[in-house]
Design a protein around this motif. Structure first.
Motif, short mmCIF file in Angstrom:
data_model
loop_
_atom_site.label_atom_id
_atom_site.label_comp_id
_atom_site.label_asym_id
_atom_site.label_seq_id
_atom_site.Cartn_x
_atom_site.Cartn_y
_atom_site.Cartn_z
N LYS A 460 21.68 3.68 -13.59
CA LYS A 460 21.60 3.34 -12.17
C LYS A 460 22.40 4.32 -11.32
O LYS A 460 21.98 4.73 -10.23
N THR A 461 23.57 4.69 -11.85
CA THR A 461 24.42 5.66 -11.12
C THR A 461 23.70 7.00 -10.99
O THR A 461 23.70 7.63 -9.91
N LYS A 462 23.07 7.44 -12.08
CA LYS A 462 22.31 8.70 -12.04
C LYS A 462 21.17 8.63 -11.03
O LYS A 462 20.92 9.58 -10.28
N ILE A 463 20.47 7.50 -11.04
CA ILE A 463 19.34 7.32 -10.11
C ILE A 463 19.83 7.40 -8.67
O ILE A 463 19.22 8.05 -7.81
N THR A 464 20.94 6.74 -8.40
CA THR A 464 21.50 6.74 -7.04
C THR A 464 21.86 8.17 -6.60
O THR A 464 21.57 8.58 -5.47
N LYS A 481 11.09 21.30 -5.60
CA LYS A 481 12.30 20.63 -6.10
C LYS A 481 12.21 19.11 -5.93
O LYS A 481 12.63 18.35 -6.81
N ILE A 482 11.67 18.72 -4.79
CA ILE A 482 11.54 17.28 -4.51
C ILE A 482 10.61 16.63 -5.53
O ILE A 482 10.88 15.55 -6.07
N LYS A 483 9.50 17.31 -5.81
CA LYS A 483 8.53 16.77 -6.76
C LYS A 483 9.14 16.64 -8.15
O LYS A 483 8.99 15.63 -8.84
N ARG A 484 9.87 17.72 -8.55
CA ARG A 484 10.51 17.70 -9.86
C ARG A 484 11.61 16.63 -9.91
O ARG A 484 11.76 15.91 -10.90
N GLY A 485 12.36 16.55 -8.82
CA GLY A 485 13.44 15.55 -8.76
C GLY A 485 12.92 14.13 -8.79
O GLY A 485 13.50 13.25 -9.43
N VAL A 489 13.60 11.01 -11.34
CA VAL A 489 13.96 9.65 -10.92
C VAL A 489 13.03 8.62 -11.56
O VAL A 489 13.47 7.58 -12.07
N ASP A 490 11.74 8.93 -11.55
CA ASP A 490 10.76 8.01 -12.16
C ASP A 490 11.05 7.81 -13.64
O ASP A 490 10.96 6.69 -14.17
#
Length: 568
Positions: A460-464, A481-485, A489-490
């Motif tokens: 959860k911390t990583k996702i945040t 970058k947004i797409k890769r990021g 997240v997914d």
């Protein structure tokens, strides 16, 4: 005088009245009329003893038995029915109580009951029959008390009203074993017709001198609660017949009192046969702690009775087999019982004890509260439980209305009680050992759950953080970058979901192993009637724990295989 013919005549007259439909209504009709007559006799006795002239009856003069019923040639026919329906009942139902408990008792009795008779001439015949019983005479009162007990027994066959009556042998045996002493507060929170309370009164009277001090002590120490009007009326009358001047039987749902119990409310002794098999409403269930919320009345009453016991207090109660086993709330209730109380004895009864009202198998539970209501005990109070199997008398297939359970049948339990050894009927179960083994077997699963929850928090911390970083990027310049990021997240969210699912599974497995220790439905391992091998409970728990472990491993292998196939 012989009271039985009077009661028989009253029955016969009531059967002729078209307004009285069935035994339950007949008992209710007879109940409130007897209540008025007995109350009037008590009032007259109080007036005779009152040298100051200050005594005032809680029943207005116009409605006192002596003023409308005592004269055999008094009002009758339509005039009598009009008086009862339009004056007496409305008048007594609307009595102003203030702080007068006696007035409140009268009001509660008449608010909950009804006049069913429609024929005033038949009503007068019933009144005149009742006038043959002299409640001023101790002998008549004693004889009628015995007849009243037989009237209460009829509740067993009065349709659903059978739930209000506990066989006399059961009430006397439980009372004898729990041994209420003078000065101890005795409570029955589901008192029905008052059988346990009168058994306690008789038991205490046998063990102490019959004097004014004893009578005052009993008046202030025996109390009950009853939700339904008919048994409440019958219980009040029952206690009055046992010379309790002002019966402390509240007309209320005891379960609704659970949240507000104080030290002043708690009792040294609880004797009860709580209703079982019935569903309580959601509003009542919601007054209990979340972990104990259920619609099953017997389980809620058990929680409440533990709450009502003082530290060191003793209880003897009737519970069905269903309360000794089962998962979820039932298991948590039993865990609470074993933690707070020493459940030292369970007598297992045949399933016909409550015939014809019910054929469910029942048990007699004896326990003592060890913990303080102010704190949760660290250890379980119950270390071992003795079981005793109460068998049907030889040659009898089942109990019935004509052949009920008898007190003498408990002679075996009485002889065994203070000199306990295992036998064909008695066996001992080490609950402490079972709980220790269950805790050991469940611990790895709870530990794994803790680890998985920690992993979930890290994810959860990583996702945040990932989401925060993505917000800083420019949608046009950093689209790749947004797409890769977002893909990362997914992936993390999927990983989080899987980790939380695994954690819940580990907890569920641990709970199953742990709460299995609180299944109290132990069969008799010494019975000659059952030759099948009875496995050691510790071995069963160990095998169960191993089975869950293997199942978890297999399930994980399947998930890993599916995951690998998906990646291919």
């Amino acid at each position: 005088m012989n009271v039985s013919p009077v009661i028989k005549n009253i029955r016969n007259v009531m059967r002729q009245d078209k307004g009285v439909n069935g035994d339950a209504q007949r008992l209710e009709q007879m109940g409130w009329m007897l209540f008025l007559k007995i109350s009037d006799a008590k009032d007259e006795a109080s007036e005779d003893m009152d040298e100051t002239g200050d005594f005032v009856s809680p029943i207005p003069e116009k409605f006192q038995w002596r003023n409308w019923a005592a004269n055999d040639k008094g009002i009758t026919g339509d005039e009598l029915i009009h008086f009862i329906d339009r004056e007496l009942f409305p008048g007594l139902r609307e009595l102003t109580v203030a702080n007068d408990k006696r007035t409140g008792l009268v009001r509660d009795v008449f608010r909950g009951n009804n006049n069913y008779m429609k024929n005033g001439h038949l009503f007068r015949q019933v009144v005149n029959e009742m006038n043959k019983i002299d409640f001023h005479a101790a002998k008549d009162r004693q004889v009628f008390g015995q007849v009243y007990e037989s009237i209460l027994r009829e509740l067993q066959s009065a349709g659903s009203s059978g739930e209000f009556y506990t066989p006399r042998a059961i009430t006397e045996f439980l009372t004898e074993m729990v041994n209420p002493r003078p000065g101890e507060k005795v409570l029955d929170p589901a008192c029905g017709t008052g059988g346990f309370l009168t058994a306690a009164i008789e038991h205490i009277r046998k063990s102490s001198a019959d004097n004014l001090k004893q009578r005052e002590m009993l008046q202030n120490s025996v109390c009950g609660m009853e939700l339904k009007p008919l048994p409440h009326l019958l219980a009040v009358t029952n206690l009055i017949l046992h010379d309790i001047e002002l019966p402390d039987i509240s007309y209320e749902d005891a379960l609704l009192r659970n949240k507000s119990v104080t030290d002043k409310d708690r009792a040294e002794v609880i004797l009860a046969n709580p209703p079982f098999g019935g569903n309580v409403d959601e509003e009542t269930a919601d007054t209990f702690p979340l972990s104990f919320r259920t619609r099953e009345s017997a389980d809620l009453f058990l929680v409440m009775m533990v709450n009502y016991l003082k530290p060191g207090g003793r209880a003897a109660i009737v519970l069905p087999d269903g309360s000794l086993t089962g998962n979820g709330v039932k298991a948590r209730v039993r865990e609470m019982l074993l933690r707070h109380c020493d459940l030292h004895t369970i007598v297992r009864l045949p399933n016909s004890v409550f015939r014809p009202y019910a054929t469910v198998a029942a048990n007699l539970l004896f326990f003592e509260r060890k913990s303080s209501p102010a704190r949760e005990p660290d250890e379980f109070s119950t270390k071992a439980i003795w079981f005793y199997e109460h068998s049907l008398p030889e040659g009898m297939k089942y109990y019935s209305k004509t052949k009920p359970i008898r007190l003498s049948e408990f002679d075996g339990e009485r002889e065994w009680w203070n000199h306990r050894t295992e036998s064909e009927k008695a066996w001992k179960v080490s609950i402490e050992a079972i709980i220790v083994r269950a805790c050991e077997n469940a611990a790895p699963h709870f530990q794994k759950e803790t680890e998985l929850k920690k992993q979930a928090r890290n994810i959860k911390t990583k996702i945040t953080r990932q989401k925060a970083d993505l917000k800083k990027l420019d949608k046009k310049k950093d689209a790749v970058k947004i797409k890769r990021g977002q893909a990362d997240v997914d992936k993390l969210e999927k990983q989080l979901q899987e980790t939380e699912t695994k954690a819940r599974a580990e907890k569920k497995t641990g709970d199953r192993i742990y709460y299995a220790a609180f299944d109290l439905d132990f069969k008799n391992p010494n019975s000659n009637r059952a030759n099948e091998e009875v496995a050691d409970i510790n071995d069963l728990l160990e095998a169960l724990g191993q089975s869950f472990k293997e199942s978890s491993e297999i399930l994980q292998q399947i998930k890993d295989t599916i995951k690998d196939c998906g990646e291919l």
